[in-house]
Design an enzyme around this catalytic site. Structure first.
Site, PDB file in Angstrom:
ATOM      1  N   ASP A   1      -0.445   2.222  -9.004  1.00 16.29           N
ATOM      2  CA  ASP A   1       0.982   1.926  -9.089  1.00 16.29           C
ATOM      3  C   ASP A   1       1.539   1.457  -7.753  1.00 16.29           C
ATOM      4  O   ASP A   1       2.446   0.622  -7.725  1.00 16.29           O
ATOM      5  CB  ASP A   1       1.755   3.152  -9.604  1.00 16.29           C
ATOM      6  CG  ASP A   1       1.689   3.235 -11.117  1.00 16.29           C
ATOM      7  OD1 ASP A   1       1.855   2.185 -11.770  1.00 16.29           O
ATOM      8  OD2 ASP A   1       1.442   4.327 -11.659  1.00 16.29           O
TER       9      ASP A   1
ATOM     10  N   CYS B   1      -5.968   8.904  -5.099  1.00 16.81           N
ATOM     11  CA  CYS B   1      -6.514   9.141  -6.438  1.00 16.81           C
ATOM     12  C   CYS B   1      -6.451   7.892  -7.311  1.00 16.81           C
ATOM     13  O   CYS B   1      -6.842   7.921  -8.464  1.00 16.81           O
ATOM     14  CB  CYS B   1      -5.823  10.318  -7.121  1.00 16.81           C
ATOM     15  SG  CYS B   1      -4.081  10.053  -7.409  1.00 16.81           S
TER      16      CYS B   1
ATOM     17  N   HIS C   1      -5.123   1.692 -18.562  1.00 11.73           N
ATOM     18  CA  HIS C   1      -5.695   3.017 -18.774  1.00 11.73           C
ATOM     19  C   HIS C   1      -6.949   2.974 -19.640  1.00 11.73           C
ATOM     20  O   HIS C   1      -7.772   3.867 -19.584  1.00 11.73           O
ATOM     21  CB  HIS C   1      -4.633   3.978 -19.303  1.00 11.73           C
ATOM     22  CG  HIS C   1      -3.692   4.379 -18.208  1.00 11.73           C
ATOM     23  ND1 HIS C   1      -2.534   3.698 -17.953  1.00 11.73           N
ATOM     24  CD2 HIS C   1      -3.790   5.330 -17.254  1.00 11.73           C
ATOM     25  CE1 HIS C   1      -1.942   4.230 -16.893  1.00 11.73           C
ATOM     26  NE2 HIS C   1      -2.680   5.216 -16.455  1.00 11.73           N
TER      27      HIS C   1
HETATM   28  C1  PEP Z   1      -2.081   5.473  -9.739  1.00 12.23           C
HETATM   29  O1  PEP Z   1      -1.021   4.936 -10.055  1.00 12.23           O
HETATM   30  O2  PEP Z   1      -2.821   5.062  -8.831  1.00 12.23           O
HETATM   31  C2  PEP Z   1      -2.540   6.683 -10.456  1.00 12.23           C
HETATM   32  C3  PEP Z   1      -3.586   7.366 -10.038  1.00 12.23           C
HETATM   33  O3  PEP Z   1      -1.872   7.022 -11.593  1.00 12.23           O
HETATM   34  P1  PEP Z   1      -2.071   6.271 -13.004  1.00 12.23           P
HETATM   35  O4  PEP Z   1      -3.199   5.304 -12.839  1.00 12.23           O
HETATM   36  O5  PEP Z   1      -2.331   7.308 -14.032  1.00 12.23           O
HETATM   37  O6  PEP Z   1      -0.742   5.600 -13.191  1.00 12.23           O
HETATM   38 MG    MG Z   2       0.328   5.993 -11.362  1.00 14.43          MG
END
Ligand code: PEP
Ligand code: MG
Length: 547
Positions: A454, A501, A188
């Site tokens: 993920d 996303c 993140h």
């Molecule tokens: C993902 O897992 O692709 C996602 C957009 O969520 P995060 O990156 O916040 O886990």
């Molecule tokens: Mg995710």
């Protein structure tokens, strides 16, 4: 000149002064002091410096997020000014010949216990505040602030790694780039760098020496190289490369304000990913057509206590209003795994990425979940919001989420509070289970958004946080791409839209593939919007399949 090689997180070049991120280990071990007067003076200086810092934080929060959220810093100032607190610390120093650090720590623990034992929930919650203000004083006593921005207009931040909650404390206006010895391109922290559009290199594997604060550094996000004290040739070469990148960026201005449509007329929505309403100006500056992912857990990180319904309502309302009728998809709380919050009191887990995170946590704590859903529903009356549930693995989970949403709507009806009864409800497809079951899940919701970060982690069984595994973390893996294609096809069969996303949405080498799969929306970090739009506008899907 010292040269380091890491992994690039964002293509960009930053040249500036280095600032080391010091994670202060506050030492509070008791020591007997001979001059308690001097020790009291140390405490007073540290307390005064903390008050000044709190005033700065208050002013900044007031300007950026409004009075309600800024109020916490005002409360902290009052607590730090409290006579009983000051007296408790100074008495311990004077009567026990104790060092200031130990005296502050002991006073903090005593006050926190006192608050915790009170009946009133509001007062109980003040325990975290007294620990926080004391920590602030302890950091001052143990050596100063986490980053010394000094006299520089902008700095290149160097750290071992940064937790998501630590990134929130950064003065992002002053950061030109990041370099971390640890960390992964999928973490993140990396996502924050992409959101801000700043050059970043992670996983250099080398801790920088402690005496390099203020030295010149260059981060080359195009190659993953970092140069400390660059020689003249390197400096000149990268200054030229930076100018050429800036020119490429300027050329993208051509597509500002234009639709994201292919040459043969396929329209795609290009939305922005954000972590808080503070990122809205960034999204707007890069011409986002909407918000495809608001990572709402960032409202919970870097705090001492749960955000109230009102605080969340204000954040979502601000988003809805700023978007002026364009869609904003709010993802419900995704705490757990690398996003940890002390006040949740979660137990350490052997495998946190496979543990109590996201929707599992929300369904285990319905009161917490309902507070967020109430805030979201109330804010839906002020614009075009959608709600999205993360980490779904079954139809039963979706139904439980929808049942809680229905309960919240009933409660709001009874209270006469306004909300949008037609707010769209979607889920993230980020587990293989959800992708495989996407035909059934599609019948339950209004849209899918594929979380490729993920989805890759769980499909390939590779920890997205693990630096050493970055070479194996392959979002282009055919298994991941097949799950994506299957999800899009199943969504369309049920007549719902499907977006991506995760970070993969911004990968221009896959844009054509995604469009041929039929994706309807791509949500990316704000600086990726214009490059993606330019790519979409260059494609002609009628021209047969590119292999
Ligand atoms: C993902 O897992 O692709 C996602 C957009 O969520 P995060 O990156 O916040 O886990
Ligand atoms: Mg995710």
């Amino acid at each position: 000149m010292l040269t380091l090689k890491g992994k690039s997180v964002f293509r960009g070049i930053a040249i500036g002064s280095l600032a080391l991120f010091h994670r202060h280990a506050v030492a509070t071990a008791p020591r007997t002091v001979t001059d308690s007067g001097a020790e009291i003076a140390r405490f007073r200086t540290a307390r005064q410096a903390s008050l000044v810092q709190l005033q700065e934080l208050y002013d900044k929060a007031l300007e950026k997020v409004g009075e309600e959220q800024a109020a916490v810093f005002e409360v902290h100032q009052m607590m730090l000014d409290d006579d009983e607190y000051i007296e408790a610390v100074e008495t311990k120093i004077r009567d026990g010949n104790l060092n200031a650090e130990a005296a502050v720590d002991r006073a903090a623990q005593e006050f926190a216990a006192l608050f915790r034992n009170m009946d009133d929930d509001y007062m109980k919650a003040r325990a975290a505040d007294v620990l926080d203000i004391s920590h602030r004083v302890l950091v001052k006593l143990c050596g100063g602030q986490a980053i010394d921005y000094g006299q520089y207009d902008g700095v290149i931040l160097a750290a071992d790694d940064l937790a998501p909650s630590e990134t929130l404390q950064l003065d992002t206006d002053k950061i030109l780039g990041f370099v971390t010895s640890g960390g992964s391109t999928n973490s993140h922290t990396a996502i924050l760098a992409r959101t801000l559009g700043i050059a970043a290199v992670v996983g250099t594997g080398t801790q920088l020496p402690n005496d390099v604060d203020g030295h010149t550094a260059i981060i080359d996000g195009t190659t993953g190289m970092v140069y400390l004290d660059p020689d003249e040739t390197t400096l000149a070469r990268l200054q030229a490369a930076k100018m050429s990148l800036d020119a490429q960026q300027a050329a993208l201005e051509e597509v500002r304000g234009l639709p994201s449509v292919t040459r043969d007329g396929r329209r795609i929505h290009v939305y922005a990913n954000i972590g808080s309403p503070d990122d809205l100006p960034q999204a707007q500056a890069h011409d986002a057509e909407g918000i495809g992912l608001f990572r709402s857990e960032f409202l919970y990180l870097g705090k001492n206590d749960y955000p109230t319904e009102e605080e969340q309502f204000q954040a979502y309302k601000r988003t809805a209003e700023a978007l002026d009728g364009k869609l904003a998809v709010i993802r419900t709380l995704d705490i757990g795994a690398d996003k940890k919050v002390d006040y949740f009191g979660l137990h350490d887990e052997e495998n946190p990425a496979l543990g109590l995170r996201a929707i599992r946590l929300c369904l285990t704590r319905p009161a917490l979940f309902k507070t967020q859903l109430r805030a979201l529903c109330r804010a839906s009356a002020f614009g075009n919001l959608a709600v999205m549930f993360p980490m779904i693995i079954s139809v039963a989970e979706v139904r439980r989420c929808k049942a809680l949403l229905a309960e919240v709507r009933h409660e709001l009806d009874a209270e006469g509070q306004a909300y949008d009864p037609d707010m769209a409800v979607g889920i993230m497809i980020e587990t293989p289970a959800a992708a495989i079951l996407s035909d059934e899940l599609a019948k339950e919701v209004d849209f899918f958004s594929i979380g490729s970060n993920d989805l890759t982690q769980y499909t390939l069984a590779i920890d997205r946080q693990q630096t050493q595994l970055d070479d194996f973390f392959d979002p282009h893996h055919p298994a991941v791409l097949r799950l994506l294609a299957q999800t899009i096809a199943n969504g369309h069969k049920a007549g719902i839209w499907v977006g991506i996303c995760g970070e993969l949405g911004a990968d221009l080498s896959l844009t054509e593939t995604f469009l041929r799969m039929g994706v309807d929306e791509l949500s990316v970090s704000p600086p990726s919007i214009l490059p993606l739009r330019a790519k979409i506008r260059s494609l002609d899907l009628s021209q047969g399949c590119r292999k």
